[in-house]
Write a protein that holds these residues in place. Structure first.
Motif, PDB file in Angstrom:
ATOM      1  N   VAL A  39      -8.151  55.241  15.232  1.00  0.00           N
ATOM      2  CA  VAL A  39      -7.066  55.789  14.404  1.00  0.00           C
ATOM      3  C   VAL A  39      -6.829  54.884  13.198  1.00  0.00           C
ATOM      4  N   ARG A  40      -6.770  53.582  13.439  1.00  0.00           N
ATOM      5  CA  ARG A  40      -6.513  52.640  12.350  1.00  0.00           C
ATOM      6  C   ARG A  40      -7.657  52.642  11.323  1.00  0.00           C
ATOM      7  N   GLU A  41      -8.898  52.775  11.809  1.00  0.00           N
ATOM      8  CA  GLU A  41     -10.038  52.808  10.898  1.00  0.00           C
ATOM      9  C   GLU A  41     -10.039  54.089  10.062  1.00  0.00           C
ATOM     10  N   LEU A  42      -9.699  55.207  10.672  1.00  0.00           N
ATOM     11  CA  LEU A  42      -9.593  56.456   9.911  1.00  0.00           C
ATOM     12  C   LEU A  42      -8.540  56.332   8.810  1.00  0.00           C
ATOM     13  N   GLU A  43      -7.424  55.719   9.146  1.00  0.00           N
ATOM     14  CA  GLU A  43      -6.377  55.532   8.141  1.00  0.00           C
ATOM     15  C   GLU A  43      -6.853  54.626   7.013  1.00  0.00           C
ATOM     16  N   ARG A  44      -7.544  53.536   7.347  1.00  0.00           N
ATOM     17  CA  ARG A  44      -8.037  52.622   6.310  1.00  0.00           C
ATOM     18  C   ARG A  44      -8.976  53.333   5.343  1.00  0.00           C
ATOM     19  N   ARG A  45      -9.771  54.271   5.862  1.00  0.00           N
ATOM     20  CA  ARG A  45     -10.743  54.973   5.016  1.00  0.00           C
ATOM     21  C   ARG A  45     -10.157  56.187   4.312  1.00  0.00           C
ATOM     22  N   GLY A  46      -8.932  56.534   4.638  1.00  0.00           N
ATOM     23  CA  GLY A  46      -8.337  57.725   4.037  1.00  0.00           C
ATOM     24  C   GLY A  46      -8.930  59.011   4.563  1.00  0.00           C
ATOM     25  N   LEU A  47      -9.429  59.001   5.795  1.00  0.00           N
ATOM     26  CA  LEU A  47     -10.020  60.188   6.399  1.00  0.00           C
ATOM     27  C   LEU A  47      -8.980  60.955   7.208  1.00  0.00           C
ATOM     28  N   ARG A  48      -9.379  62.141   7.630  1.00  0.00           N
ATOM     29  CA  ARG A  48      -8.486  62.961   8.438  1.00  0.00           C
ATOM     30  C   ARG A  48      -8.078  62.212   9.701  1.00  0.00           C
ATOM     31  N   LEU A  49      -6.802  62.302  10.035  1.00  0.00           N
ATOM     32  CA  LEU A  49      -6.252  61.584  11.179  1.00  0.00           C
ATOM     33  C   LEU A  49      -6.065  62.515  12.365  1.00  0.00           C
ATOM     34  N   PRO A  50      -6.075  61.967  13.589  1.00  0.00           N
ATOM     35  CA  PRO A  50      -5.812  62.830  14.745  1.00  0.00           C
ATOM     36  C   PRO A  50      -4.398  63.388  14.688  1.00  0.00           C
ATOM     37  N   ASP A  51      -4.251  64.605  15.157  1.00  0.00           N
ATOM     38  CA  ASP A  51      -2.920  65.198  15.218  1.00  0.00           C
ATOM     39  C   ASP A  51      -2.088  64.561  16.318  1.00  0.00           C
ATOM     40  N   ARG A  52      -2.759  63.962  17.298  1.00  0.00           N
ATOM     41  CA  ARG A  52      -2.031  63.290  18.378  1.00  0.00           C
ATOM     42  C   ARG A  52      -2.961  62.295  19.071  1.00  0.00           C
ATOM     43  N   LEU A  53      -2.366  61.200  19.497  1.00  0.00           N
ATOM     44  CA  LEU A  53      -3.030  60.229  20.348  1.00  0.00           C
ATOM     45  C   LEU A  53      -2.367  60.305  21.718  1.00  0.00           C
ATOM     46  N   VAL A  54      -3.159  60.526  22.761  1.00  0.00           N
ATOM     47  CA  VAL A  54      -2.631  60.612  24.125  1.00  0.00           C
ATOM     48  C   VAL A  54      -3.085  59.372  24.877  1.00  0.00           C
ATOM     49  N   VAL A  55      -2.121  58.568  25.315  1.00  0.00           N
ATOM     50  CA  VAL A  55      -2.434  57.316  26.004  1.00  0.00           C
ATOM     51  C   VAL A  55      -1.970  57.425  27.449  1.00  0.00           C
ATOM     52  N   HIS A 100     -17.377  65.506  12.744  1.00  0.00           N
ATOM     53  CA  HIS A 100     -16.794  66.459  13.695  1.00  0.00           C
ATOM     54  C   HIS A 100     -15.264  66.504  13.606  1.00  0.00           C
ATOM     55  N   LEU A 101     -14.723  65.859  12.583  1.00  0.00           N
ATOM     56  CA  LEU A 101     -13.265  65.841  12.412  1.00  0.00           C
ATOM     57  C   LEU A 101     -12.844  66.827  11.332  1.00  0.00           C
ATOM     58  N   ASP A 102     -13.509  67.966  11.307  1.00  0.00           N
ATOM     59  CA  ASP A 102     -13.266  68.973  10.271  1.00  0.00           C
ATOM     60  C   ASP A 102     -12.233  70.010  10.692  1.00  0.00           C
ATOM     61  N   ARG A 103     -11.533  69.752  11.783  1.00  0.00           N
ATOM     62  CA  ARG A 103     -10.484  70.650  12.281  1.00  0.00           C
ATOM     63  C   ARG A 103      -9.508  69.797  13.085  1.00  0.00           C
ATOM     64  N   PRO A 104      -8.373  70.340  13.494  1.00  0.00           N
ATOM     65  CA  PRO A 104      -7.418  69.526  14.255  1.00  0.00           C
ATOM     66  C   PRO A 104      -8.084  68.854  15.450  1.00  0.00           C
ATOM     67  N   PHE A 105      -7.688  67.608  15.716  1.00  0.00           N
ATOM     68  CA  PHE A 105      -8.283  66.901  16.851  1.00  0.00           C
ATOM     69  C   PHE A 105      -7.284  65.925  17.459  1.00  0.00           C
ATOM     70  N   VAL A 106      -7.583  65.574  18.698  1.00  0.00           N
ATOM     71  CA  VAL A 106      -6.739  64.686  19.503  1.00  0.00           C
ATOM     72  C   VAL A 106      -7.628  63.613  20.108  1.00  0.00           C
ATOM     73  N   PHE A 107      -7.124  62.392  20.201  1.00  0.00           N
ATOM     74  CA  PHE A 107      -7.790  61.325  20.941  1.00  0.00           C
ATOM     75  C   PHE A 107      -7.074  61.135  22.276  1.00  0.00           C
ATOM     76  N   PHE A 108      -7.855  60.993  23.364  1.00  0.00           N
ATOM     77  CA  PHE A 108      -7.295  60.700  24.679  1.00  0.00           C
ATOM     78  C   PHE A 108      -7.991  59.473  25.247  1.00  0.00           C
ATOM     79  N   GLY A 109      -7.189  58.553  25.788  1.00  0.00           N
ATOM     80  CA  GLY A 109      -7.752  57.403  26.472  1.00  0.00           C
ATOM     81  C   GLY A 109      -6.929  57.056  27.687  1.00  0.00           C
TER      82      GLY A 109
END
Length: 271
Positions: free
Chosen positions: A118-134, A97-106
């Motif tokens: 976010v760190r796991e996506l980076e390790r795998r070389g997958l698409r990253l969130p455009d923004r993390l909202v904390v 479901h990360l086939d378009r821009p996405f944001v994580f909120f927590g």
């Protein structure tokens, strides 16, 4: 020569084994028309239903509460253990479901699985969130932090009852009893989440503090500035207390709309 499959009664074909039911990581199936998606992570002791009062969309962006194992509809599944252990299965589930821009909120401890995802996506070389909202959480290297870490079961039950009332409901004793075990396991995950020093996050970041928050006072959130470059950090201070985000107040929705506007054209914003 291959042998035929055994037949069922009266010569009928044998029943096919039902495939294992997939884990329910999202409450709703993502739609194909969304310009962007926001994945909402629950905090300690509760599940995706904490976002019941939130809208399903903000402009062209879909909002998707994430259901973690060991709670609500996934109560029969074992607890995820640590946030580091959770990251792999979580990314496996979200990746399609990360086939378009996405944001994580927590919010509060819901920030921690988002960070590790976010760190796991980076390790795998997958698409990253455009923004993390904390929201209402100290930076990882400043934790673990929070008064829940030192509470006993009776006190945790009181916290869950207060949370139910904050969400507009009335606590049921049986559900509170059930929730305490989930909350205790989540708190243990928080205790075990220890980071020695800041690390770079490969995404823009919005940090939201709440002026009336006595659980995570906004002054304790300054540490997030060490995780992203200055031009990738947006710091916001909103009126309200720790649980006010549950009702998706207009100022919070405006903050998200502001961050989503570049990702989902047509999303209005006044923030």
């Amino acid at each position: 020569m291959t042998s035929a499959a055994p037949e069922g009664p009266a010569g009928t074909a044998p029943p096919r084994a039902r495939p294992a039911r997939p884990a329910k990581w999202l409450l709703r199936r993502p739609g194909p028309d969304a310009a962007a998606r926001v994945f909402l992570f629950p905090y300690a002791g509760v599940g995706a239903s904490m976002y019941t009062l939130w809208p399903e969309r903000i402009g062209g962006a879909e909002l998707h509460p994430v259901q973690l194992p060991g709670r609500e509809a996934r109560l029969r599944e074992p607890h995820f253990g640590t946030y580091e252990e959770l990251a792999g299965p979580l990314v496996d589930a979200l990746a399609p479901h990360l086939d378009r821009p996405f944001v994580f909120f927590g919010h509060c401890s819901g920030v921690l699985p988002a960070v590790e995802a976010v760190r796991e996506l980076e390790r795998r070389g997958l698409r990253l969130p455009d923004r993390l909202v904390v929201s209402s959480q100290v930076a990882p290297h400043d934790g673990p932090y929070g008064r829940l870490l030192d509470l006993g079961e009776d006190e945790l039950a009181g916290e869950l009852a207060a949370l139910a009332r904050a969400a507009g409901g009335e606590p049921h004793p049986d559900l509170i009893e059930l929730g305490v075990s989930v909350l205790a396991a989540d708190i243990e995950a928080n205790r075990r989440y220890r980071v020695d020093a800041p690390f770079p996050l490969p995404t823009a970041l919005t940090s939201i503090g709440w002026r009336g928050d006595e659980v995570i006072p906004p002054a304790l959130m300054d540490g997030w500035s060490a995780y992203v470059p200055e031009d990738a950090l947006r710091e916001v201070l909103l009126d309200g207390a720790h649980y006010d985000f549950l009702k998706a107040p207009a100022p919070l929705v405006e903050v998200l709309a502001h961050d989503l506007a570049p990702l989902a054209p047509g999303t209005e914003t006044t923030a």
